[in-house]
Design a protein around this motif. Structure first.
Motif, PDB file in Angstrom:
ATOM      1  N   ARG A  28       0.828  -1.211   0.000  1.00 33.95           N
ATOM      2  CA  ARG A  28       0.000   0.000   0.000  1.00 33.95           C
ATOM      3  C   ARG A  28       0.862   1.260   0.000  1.00 33.95           C
ATOM      4  O   ARG A  28       0.573   2.224  -0.731  1.00 33.95           O
ATOM      5  CB  ARG A  28      -0.915  -0.008   1.229  1.00 33.95           C
ATOM      6  N   ALA A  29       1.931   1.279   0.813  1.00 32.57           N
ATOM      7  CA  ALA A  29       2.806   2.444   0.837  1.00 32.57           C
ATOM      8  C   ALA A  29       3.471   2.672  -0.516  1.00 32.57           C
ATOM      9  O   ALA A  29       3.578   3.810  -0.987  1.00 32.57           O
ATOM     10  CB  ALA A  29       3.863   2.268   1.929  1.00 32.57           C
ATOM     11  N   ALA A  30       3.906   1.582  -1.165  1.00 33.37           N
ATOM     12  CA  ALA A  30       4.544   1.715  -2.480  1.00 33.37           C
ATOM     13  C   ALA A  30       3.555   2.199  -3.531  1.00 33.37           C
ATOM     14  O   ALA A  30       3.876   3.066  -4.355  1.00 33.37           O
ATOM     15  CB  ALA A  30       5.155   0.373  -2.898  1.00 33.37           C
ATOM     16  N   THR A  32       0.780   3.963  -3.008  1.00 26.30           N
ATOM     17  CA  THR A  32       0.432   5.354  -2.719  1.00 26.30           C
ATOM     18  C   THR A  32       1.517   6.303  -3.204  1.00 26.30           C
ATOM     19  O   THR A  32       1.230   7.352  -3.802  1.00 26.30           O
ATOM     20  CB  THR A  32       0.202   5.528  -1.217  1.00 26.30           C
ATOM     21  N   TYR A  33       2.776   5.934  -2.965  1.00 27.02           N
ATOM     22  CA  TYR A  33       3.877   6.781  -3.414  1.00 27.02           C
ATOM     23  C   TYR A  33       3.932   6.838  -4.945  1.00 27.02           C
ATOM     24  O   TYR A  33       4.148   7.905  -5.533  1.00 27.02           O
ATOM     25  CB  TYR A  33       5.199   6.252  -2.859  1.00 27.02           C
ATOM     26  N   SER A  34       3.739   5.698  -5.588  1.00 28.07           N
ATOM     27  CA  SER A  34       3.801   5.656  -7.054  1.00 28.07           C
ATOM     28  C   SER A  34       2.679   6.475  -7.676  1.00 28.07           C
ATOM     29  O   SER A  34       2.897   7.242  -8.629  1.00 28.07           O
ATOM     30  CB  SER A  34       3.731   4.204  -7.533  1.00 28.07           C
ATOM     31  N   ILE A  35       1.453   6.343  -7.144  1.00 25.70           N
ATOM     32  CA  ILE A  35       0.331   7.112  -7.676  1.00 25.70           C
ATOM     33  C   ILE A  35       0.530   8.606  -7.411  1.00 25.70           C
ATOM     34  O   ILE A  35       0.183   9.451  -8.245  1.00 25.70           O
ATOM     35  CB  ILE A  35      -0.987   6.612  -7.070  1.00 25.70           C
ATOM     36  N   GLY A  36       1.118   8.940  -6.252  1.00 26.12           N
ATOM     37  CA  GLY A  36       1.400  10.343  -5.962  1.00 26.12           C
ATOM     38  C   GLY A  36       2.384  10.953  -6.943  1.00 26.12           C
ATOM     39  O   GLY A  36       2.236  12.109  -7.355  1.00 26.12           O
ATOM     40  N   VAL A  37       3.412  10.192  -7.337  1.00 27.03           N
ATOM     41  CA  VAL A  37       4.374  10.689  -8.326  1.00 27.03           C
ATOM     42  C   VAL A  37       3.712  10.834  -9.696  1.00 27.03           C
ATOM     43  O   VAL A  37       3.905  11.836 -10.407  1.00 27.03           O
ATOM     44  CB  VAL A  37       5.596   9.753  -8.392  1.00 27.03           C
ATOM     45  N   LEU A  38       2.904   9.845 -10.085  1.00 29.64           N
ATOM     46  CA  LEU A  38       2.222   9.924 -11.377  1.00 29.64           C
ATOM     47  C   LEU A  38       1.181  11.044 -11.402  1.00 29.64           C
ATOM     48  O   LEU A  38       0.902  11.606 -12.465  1.00 29.64           O
ATOM     49  CB  LEU A  38       1.550   8.589 -11.689  1.00 29.64           C
ATOM     50  N   ALA A  39       0.615  11.369 -10.237  1.00 30.45           N
ATOM     51  CA  ALA A  39      -0.395  12.429 -10.187  1.00 30.45           C
ATOM     52  C   ALA A  39       0.188  13.802 -10.467  1.00 30.45           C
ATOM     53  O   ALA A  39      -0.558  14.736 -10.780  1.00 30.45           O
ATOM     54  CB  ALA A  39      -1.084  12.427  -8.820  1.00 30.45           C
ATOM     55  N   LEU A  40       1.520  13.956 -10.374  1.00 34.87           N
ATOM     56  CA  LEU A  40       2.129  15.233 -10.709  1.00 34.87           C
ATOM     57  C   LEU A  40       1.949  15.559 -12.187  1.00 34.87           C
ATOM     58  O   LEU A  40       1.877  16.731 -12.572  1.00 34.87           O
ATOM     59  CB  LEU A  40       3.616  15.207 -10.342  1.00 34.87           C
ATOM     60  N   ARG A  41       1.890  14.536 -13.037  1.00 33.08           N
ATOM     61  CA  ARG A  41       1.676  14.743 -14.471  1.00 33.08           C
ATOM     62  C   ARG A  41       0.232  14.465 -14.891  1.00 33.08           C
ATOM     63  O   ARG A  41      -0.206  14.956 -15.923  1.00 33.08           O
ATOM     64  CB  ARG A  41       2.619  13.836 -15.266  1.00 33.08           C
ATOM     65  N   ARG A  42      -0.466  13.648 -14.118  1.00 31.12           N
ATOM     66  CA  ARG A  42      -1.863  13.326 -14.424  1.00 31.12           C
ATOM     67  C   ARG A  42      -2.721  13.707 -13.209  1.00 31.12           C
ATOM     68  O   ARG A  42      -2.924  12.899 -12.311  1.00 31.12           O
ATOM     69  CB  ARG A  42      -2.020  11.835 -14.755  1.00 31.12           C
ATOM     70  N   PRO A  43      -3.200  14.954 -13.156  1.00 29.74           N
ATOM     71  CA  PRO A  43      -3.910  15.405 -11.944  1.00 29.74           C
ATOM     72  C   PRO A  43      -5.155  14.591 -11.601  1.00 29.74           C
ATOM     73  O   PRO A  43      -5.578  14.588 -10.446  1.00 29.74           O
ATOM     74  CB  PRO A  43      -4.276  16.858 -12.282  1.00 29.74           C
ATOM     75  N   PHE A  44      -5.759  13.916 -12.588  1.00 30.55           N
ATOM     76  CA  PHE A  44      -6.971  13.156 -12.275  1.00 30.55           C
ATOM     77  C   PHE A  44      -6.700  12.002 -11.311  1.00 30.55           C
ATOM     78  O   PHE A  44      -7.628  11.470 -10.684  1.00 30.55           O
ATOM     79  CB  PHE A  44      -7.609  12.632 -13.570  1.00 30.55           C
ATOM     80  N   LEU A  45      -5.420  11.603 -11.187  1.00 35.83           N
ATOM     81  CA  LEU A  45      -5.081  10.532 -10.252  1.00 35.83           C
ATOM     82  C   LEU A  45      -5.204  10.970  -8.795  1.00 35.83           C
ATOM     83  O   LEU A  45      -5.170  10.124  -7.898  1.00 35.83           O
ATOM     84  CB  LEU A  45      -3.660  10.029 -10.520  1.00 35.83           C
ATOM     85  N   HIS A  46      -5.328  12.269  -8.554  1.00 37.51           N
ATOM     86  CA  HIS A  46      -5.513  12.735  -7.177  1.00 37.51           C
ATOM     87  C   HIS A  46      -6.831  12.234  -6.592  1.00 37.51           C
ATOM     88  O   HIS A  46      -6.974  12.129  -5.366  1.00 37.51           O
ATOM     89  CB  HIS A  46      -5.480  14.266  -7.136  1.00 37.51           C
ATOM     90  N   LYS A  47      -7.805  11.934  -7.453  1.00 40.23           N
ATOM     91  CA  LYS A  47      -9.070  11.393  -6.954  1.00 40.23           C
ATOM     92  C   LYS A  47      -8.859  10.035  -6.292  1.00 40.23           C
ATOM     93  O   LYS A  47      -9.563   9.681  -5.342  1.00 40.23           O
ATOM     94  CB  LYS A  47     -10.070  11.282  -8.099  1.00 40.23           C
ATOM     95  N   ILE A  48      -7.893   9.266  -6.813  1.00 42.06           N
ATOM     96  CA  ILE A  48      -7.582   7.975  -6.182  1.00 42.06           C
ATOM     97  C   ILE A  48      -6.977   8.194  -4.803  1.00 42.06           C
ATOM     98  O   ILE A  48      -7.300   7.478  -3.841  1.00 42.06           O
ATOM     99  CB  ILE A  48      -6.637   7.167  -7.080  1.00 42.06           C
ATOM    100  N   LEU A  49      -6.104   9.204  -4.688  1.00 37.41           N
ATOM    101  CA  LEU A  49      -5.488   9.481  -3.389  1.00 37.41           C
ATOM    102  C   LEU A  49      -6.508  10.022  -2.397  1.00 37.41           C
ATOM    103  O   LEU A  49      -6.355   9.822  -1.181  1.00 37.41           O
ATOM    104  CB  LEU A  49      -4.343  10.474  -3.563  1.00 37.41           C
TER     105      LEU A  49
END
Length: 392
Positions: A28-30, A32-49
């Motif tokens: 889960r920690a990995a 969350t960190y990976s999605i957080g990094v990808l969300a910097l270029r794809r803001p829609f991924l912030h909804k997952i966070l």
């Protein structure tokens, strides 16, 4: 490799069980960190966070259900070559006419698989939600003890010229508290009072079972396994080979249940094949993807640091000062005076949306009530207050 067969008997070591138990949290920690990094270029991924608990619980629900159905093991246990077996204790009479307990293992029942999913996914999800509620309530209590309750009003100070009507309307709206809000606040207080005891009890039971398992005093690694009557054992080579045939039988039965016209059966079969392929490669693919992503991130980050030379750029020009609103608080002639209390500023703090400086206690209390800058009337939150340390 990930599988470990054999060893000293079928009983897993303490380190195998600890690694299998800690794998979901590390995964889960990995993620969350990976999605957080990808969300910097794809803001829609912030909804997952924003719905991190729900997203991870849904993912683990699919993986745990599939793993228990096909291998009689949880997602992490199957990676380490472990299997869950139901315990059946049978009393036998030995040659010395003494009763002895003979422990026999058998495959899991449907009820035990369902309850295993509850202990692996549902209960951790509710505990995570209770933990977040407890943290928010504790922060609110600390904030109230330092600066007073948010419900306190500025009745003794007239901050807005001609704004008595808006303040009165706000006060009247605050007094009309709904029953739902009251129940939610009461539930949060109950959680804040009971959660430390619940957390201490669960952690104490977990530690006790792990210590007894380490000392070989019990065959159950956790209280959940004891409640379900399940032992975790090492998988034999034959069991690992029989897993593929068991999966193929289950999937053949699912294909035979397809009903409808030929085109509908073809569509359902294609969806089943896609889901089968996704589940087959979920265990190794999910973990391998996270590690590969972390390795590539480290590689490119190191290359950029080696290639980039230190460059000093001139500071950018400051932005223009924001305009003072007509209904806002006028600025005092002395810049060292707080516009709210008309006294010399204590603990000067700036509102980042406007740039004006106030006393920390004054601006914190004002923004907690009105959610805006008192001078420009721009929307603001408590997180946008920054402490200034110019006198140090």
């Amino acid at each position: 490799m990930l599988f470990q067969v054999g060893g000293q008997g079928t009983r897993p070591t303490f380190f195998e069980m600890a690694a299998a138990q800690q794998l979901p949290a590390s995964l889960r920690a990995a993620l969350t960190y990976s999605i957080g990094v990808l969300a910097l270029r794809r803001p829609f991924l912030h909804k997952i966070l924003d719905y991190e608990d729900e997203f991870f619980s849904l993912l683990m629900l699919v993986l745990e259900t599939h793993s228990l159905r096909t291998t009689d093991a949880s997602f992490s246990e199957s990676l380490y070559g472990l299997r869950r077996r139901a315990v059946k204790i049978k009393a036998t009479l030995d040659n010395r006419s003494k009763l002895s307990d003979d422990i026999q293992h058998r495959s899991l029942e449907k009820r035990q698989r369902v309850l295993s999913v509850v202990f692996l996914v549902v209960l951790p999800y509710f505990k995570s939600k209770l933990h977040s509620i407890y943290n928010k309530e504790r922060e609110a209590m600390v904030q109230a003890s330092l600066w007073g309750s948010v419900d306190e009003r500025f009745d003794d100070v007239n901050y807005l010229d001609g704004g008595e009507a808006s303040v009165a309307s706000t006060a009247s709206l605050d007094t009309e508290t709904s029953v739902r809000t009251h129940l939610v606040k009461k539930f949060q207080k109950i959680v804040a009072a009971c959660y430390p005891w619940l957390h201490a009890s669960t952690e104490g039971l977990s530690f006790t079972y792990q210590l007894l398992y380490l000392l070989d005093a019990t065959g159950f690694y956790s209280v959940g396994l004891h409640a379900l009557g399940i032992h975790v054992c090492r998988a034999t080579g034959q069991e690992l080979m029989d897993t593929n045939s068991r999966i193929s039988k289950i999937r053949s039965r699912e294909r035979e249940r397809l009903r409808g016209p030929p085109w509908l059966k073809s569509l359902q079969g294609a969806l089943l094949r896609c889901s089968y392929a996704l589940l087959d490669y979920a265990q190794t693919g999910l973990i391998a993807a996270v590690f590969i992503f972390k390795m590539m991130e480290w590689w490119y980050q190191s290359a950029e640091e080696r290639m980039s030379a230190p460059t000093v750029y001139p500071p950018p020009p400051p932005p223009p000062a924001p305009k003072v609103a007509k209904e806002g608080i006028p600025l005092p002639p002395d810049r060292s005076i707080c516009p709210l209390c008309s006294q010399k500023r204590a603990n000067p703090s700036v509102v980042t949306v406007s740039g004006f400086v106030f006393c920390y206690a004054c601006i914190h209390k004002y923004i907690s009530q009105y959610k805006r800058c008192p001078i420009t009337l721009m929307p603001a939150t408590i997180d946008q207050i920054r402490r200034l340390f110019h006198d140090m």
